[in-house]
Design a protein around this motif. Structure first.
Motif, PDB file in Angstrom:
ATOM      1  N   ILE A  37       1.091  -1.112   0.100  1.00  0.00           N
ATOM      2  CA  ILE A  37       0.060  -0.196  -0.039  1.00  0.00           C
ATOM      3  C   ILE A  37       0.938   1.252   0.087  1.00  0.00           C
ATOM      4  O   ILE A  37       1.635   1.380   1.017  1.00  0.00           O
ATOM      5  CB  ILE A  37      -0.980  -0.074   1.139  1.00  0.00           C
ATOM      6  CG1 ILE A  37      -1.896  -1.098   1.144  1.00  0.00           C
ATOM      7  CG2 ILE A  37      -1.847   1.222   1.161  1.00  0.00           C
ATOM      8  CD1 ILE A  37      -2.643  -1.338   2.589  1.00  0.00           C
ATOM      9  N   TYR A  42      -2.254   4.742   1.670  1.00  0.00           N
ATOM     10  CA  TYR A  42      -2.427   4.428   3.040  1.00  0.00           C
ATOM     11  C   TYR A  42      -2.857   5.706   3.756  1.00  0.00           C
ATOM     12  O   TYR A  42      -3.140   5.619   4.629  1.00  0.00           O
ATOM     13  CB  TYR A  42      -0.887   4.122   3.735  1.00  0.00           C
ATOM     14  CG  TYR A  42      -0.871   3.550   4.742  1.00  0.00           C
ATOM     15  CD1 TYR A  42      -1.208   2.128   5.230  1.00  0.00           C
ATOM     16  CD2 TYR A  42      -0.984   4.397   6.107  1.00  0.00           C
ATOM     17  CE1 TYR A  42      -1.455   1.519   6.277  1.00  0.00           C
ATOM     18  CE2 TYR A  42      -0.810   3.685   7.262  1.00  0.00           C
ATOM     19  CZ  TYR A  42      -1.090   2.416   7.441  1.00  0.00           C
ATOM     20  OH  TYR A  42      -1.280   1.767   8.569  1.00  0.00           O
ATOM     21  N   TRP A  45      -6.492   5.253   3.847  1.00  0.00           N
ATOM     22  CA  TRP A  45      -6.777   4.181   4.712  1.00  0.00           C
ATOM     23  C   TRP A  45      -6.589   4.833   6.159  1.00  0.00           C
ATOM     24  O   TRP A  45      -7.487   4.605   7.084  1.00  0.00           O
ATOM     25  CB  TRP A  45      -5.957   3.093   4.740  1.00  0.00           C
ATOM     26  CG  TRP A  45      -5.995   2.050   5.798  1.00  0.00           C
ATOM     27  CD1 TRP A  45      -4.961   1.377   6.608  1.00  0.00           C
ATOM     28  CD2 TRP A  45      -7.220   1.084   5.832  1.00  0.00           C
ATOM     29  NE1 TRP A  45      -5.493   0.625   7.545  1.00  0.00           N
ATOM     30  CE2 TRP A  45      -7.032   0.423   7.178  1.00  0.00           C
ATOM     31  CE3 TRP A  45      -8.358   1.062   5.455  1.00  0.00           C
ATOM     32  CZ2 TRP A  45      -7.796  -0.830   7.777  1.00  0.00           C
ATOM     33  CZ3 TRP A  45      -9.269   0.311   6.015  1.00  0.00           C
ATOM     34  CH2 TRP A  45      -8.877  -0.417   7.013  1.00  0.00           C
ATOM     35  N   PHE A 162      -6.520  -4.709  -3.117  1.00  0.00           N
ATOM     36  CA  PHE A 162      -7.467  -4.281  -2.030  1.00  0.00           C
ATOM     37  C   PHE A 162      -8.699  -5.208  -1.940  1.00  0.00           C
ATOM     38  O   PHE A 162      -9.244  -5.367  -0.866  1.00  0.00           O
ATOM     39  CB  PHE A 162      -8.135  -2.895  -2.459  1.00  0.00           C
ATOM     40  CG  PHE A 162      -7.039  -1.998  -2.416  1.00  0.00           C
ATOM     41  CD1 PHE A 162      -6.249  -1.711  -0.838  1.00  0.00           C
ATOM     42  CD2 PHE A 162      -6.545  -1.070  -3.161  1.00  0.00           C
ATOM     43  CE1 PHE A 162      -5.628  -0.736  -0.797  1.00  0.00           C
ATOM     44  CE2 PHE A 162      -5.593   0.006  -3.002  1.00  0.00           C
ATOM     45  CZ  PHE A 162      -5.268   0.020  -1.807  1.00  0.00           C
ATOM     46  N   THR A 275      -9.552  -3.520   4.373  1.00  0.00           N
ATOM     47  CA  THR A 275      -8.829  -2.484   3.108  1.00  0.00           C
ATOM     48  C   THR A 275      -9.646  -2.853   2.095  1.00  0.00           C
ATOM     49  O   THR A 275      -9.536  -2.195   1.003  1.00  0.00           O
ATOM     50  CB  THR A 275      -7.401  -2.724   2.913  1.00  0.00           C
ATOM     51  OG1 THR A 275      -6.952  -4.073   3.066  1.00  0.00           O
ATOM     52  CG2 THR A 275      -6.688  -1.791   3.987  1.00  0.00           C
ATOM     53  N   MET A 278     -11.220   0.205   0.355  1.00  0.00           N
ATOM     54  CA  MET A 278     -10.713   0.879  -0.652  1.00  0.00           C
ATOM     55  C   MET A 278     -10.804   0.650  -2.041  1.00  0.00           C
ATOM     56  O   MET A 278     -11.045   1.591  -2.834  1.00  0.00           O
ATOM     57  CB  MET A 278      -9.090   0.799  -0.553  1.00  0.00           C
ATOM     58  CG  MET A 278      -8.443   1.226   0.848  1.00  0.00           C
ATOM     59  SD  MET A 278      -8.215   2.953   0.933  1.00  0.00           S
ATOM     60  CE  MET A 278      -7.029   3.118  -0.316  1.00  0.00           C
TER      61      MET A 278
END
Length: 491
Positions: A37, A42, A45, A162, A275, A278
């Motif tokens: 990532i 990130y 996130w 992801f 994640t 995402m």
């Protein structure tokens, strides 16, 4: 910066993979099935984490951390749990390496075999419930509301950045309660927390529901879920919350003394999002030009691009822009003034469009003379000229408008792609020609559910809650059905 993205209409899957990489969100790693990532990805996130973490703490949860390694014997204590995860587990068998005697390299030391193999955490119910046994003695210790931010490993053969990787990041909540009612209320509360976050921060509309028995989390009595619809008409499970009953309490002998001093088994929940959110963010909003990010989660909400000739013009623009940057930051708006002299304005425009920055400001010599800025919004690509004394107010308005607009756009798409059908032939026709959610009656049997899955690759995504219940006849068998359920092909 040429985007050269494959169009969604040409190859949606290829478009998604290219966009994730070109927008600097993530890339494939040297470890098969795992991802790196990147900082920009990130940063998104981290904003997701911060918003969710705040919600968890506001509802009384505390963060903790548990080992990544789980003794193999722990998994076997809850039969349905081990059956659900057995095929995805990575196993540690040895604890040391050594140099091969023939000089060929490093090998596993055969004398360093573990007495008991360790499972690399696919989920943490077992290790956490072994710990809860020590923490819970009395009703005064309940409810116990724990969350952990961690990584997990589920060995996947077919991966996609992801959406499905062998290792991914997530949060997992684990709670213990004195009564069944409290545990169910907890599972339902977290479902609402997830739905609120996904809709109000990610701007992704979701449908709340429960899973069928065959789709439930391994070891759960009930699994609550939120389901979102992507632009290709496929569903994506965006979060789950599980009522675990007393299954794990029985497996790990977790009891408490009630107010009368009698021993009772505790009631449990677990819940998580990962994640893969995402992936949902990218696929719900983005277009053929790149990412479209909701302002609440954009690492850069406003970018300012100077258009100048020579250092004197740049200095004059910087003098004008610096107070604006400070003012925006004082209001909690993330802003970047891109003064790089290594890239032309056109390159920068493309770059920030690709990366989904919600608002772009351009300022050149004419804007200096007229005391104006040119504003462009990423969601509609519309531009407008705004006077300097109005620019801050206008930016605040735009950020709110963009957040609302991309949610409305996604909601309109979803509503247009929920189709009611009453026959199996109609179901197959809609699935093939239109996609999206298909609302149909189902007789409640696993055999019917499996037949539909085998014949069409569509699954029951959820049994919707908070909706009017309409009895009818199963589209496949004609048997009685208590309510419509939502089918779709899914990620």
């Amino acid at each position: 910066m040429g985007k050269n993205l494959t169009k969604r209409s040409e190859d949606y899957s290829k478009w998604y993979n290219e966009l994730v990489i070109k927008a600097d969100l993530a890339e494939n790693s040297a470890v098969r099935g795992c991802m790196v990532i990147k900082p920009y990805g990130y940063a998104i996130w981290e904003k997701m984490q911060a918003a969710l973490d705040k919600k968890f703490k506001e509802t009384g949860h505390e963060n903790a951390y548990f080992p990544i390694f789980i003794p193999k014997s722990f998994l076997s204590k809850e039969a349905s749990h081990v059956e659900g995860f057995a095929k995805e587990c990575a196993v540690v068998t040895h604890y040391r390496l050594k140099n091969a005697e023939d000089g060929s390299g490093i090998i596993v030391d055969e004398n360093a075999k573990l007495e008991e193999e360790l499972i690399v955490r696919p989920t943490s119910e077992t290790i956490i419930w072994d710990t809860f046994k020590k923490w819970i003695q009395s009703y005064r210790d309940l409810p116990l509301l724990i969350n952990q931010w961690a990584n997990v490993v589920r060995w996947e053969m077919r991966t996609r950045l992801f959406l499905r990787t062998a290792e991914f990041l997530w949060q997992e909540g684990h709670t213990a309660h004195a009564t069944e009612k409290e545990a169910i209320e907890e599972a339902e509360l977290i479902l609402k927390v997830y739905a609120d976050f996904v809709e109000n921060h990610m701007a992704v509309p979701v449908i709340q529901g429960t899973k069928t028995e065959s789709e439930r989390f391994a070891g759960a009595v009930e699994t609550y879920c939120i389901e979102a619809l992507m632009q290709d008409g496929k569903s994506l499970q965006a979060g789950t919350s599980h009522f675990l009953g007393q299954n794990f309490a029985k497996a790990f002998d977790v009891k408490f003394a009630n107010k009368e001093g009698k021993q009772e088994l505790v009631w449990a929940t677990s819940w998580g999002v990962s994640t893969r959110l995402m992936g949902a963010l990218v696929m719900t909003h983005s277009d053929d030009n790149g990412l479209v990010l909701p302002p609440k989660l954009a690492p850069i909400q406003v970018v300012i691009v100077p258009i100048y000739k020579g250092i004197e013009q740049l200095d004059a623009i910087a003098e004008r822009v610096d107070p604006l940057v400070k003012e925006l930051r004082s209001k909690g708006i993330s802003v970047k003034f891109d003064k790089r002299d290594t890239h032309k304005p056109g390159f920068k425009f493309n770059e920030y469009e690709l990366k989904g920055v919600p608002v772009r400001i351009a300022i050149g010599q004419r804007d200096l003379e007229n005391n104006t800025y040119e504003l462009a919004r990423r969601d509609t690509l519309e531009k407008e000229t705004v006077s300097a004394d109005q620019v801050t107010t206008r930016i605040e308005e735009l950020l709110i408008s963009i957040q609302e607009n991309i949610y409305s756009r996604a909601l309109d798409y979803r509503e247009a792609h929920i189709t009611e059908v009453d026959s199996y032939d109609e179901f197959k026709k809609v699935l093939e020609e239109k996609g999206g959610f298909i609302s149909a009656h189902w007789d409640g049997s696993a055999d019917t559910e499996e037949r539909v899955k085998d014949e069409t690759k569509a699954t029951i995504r959820c049994i919707p809650i908070n909706v009017e219940v309409e009895e009818g006849s199963c589209m496949v068998t004609g048997k009685p059905s208590p309510q419509r359920v939502l089918f779709a092909k899914a990620y």
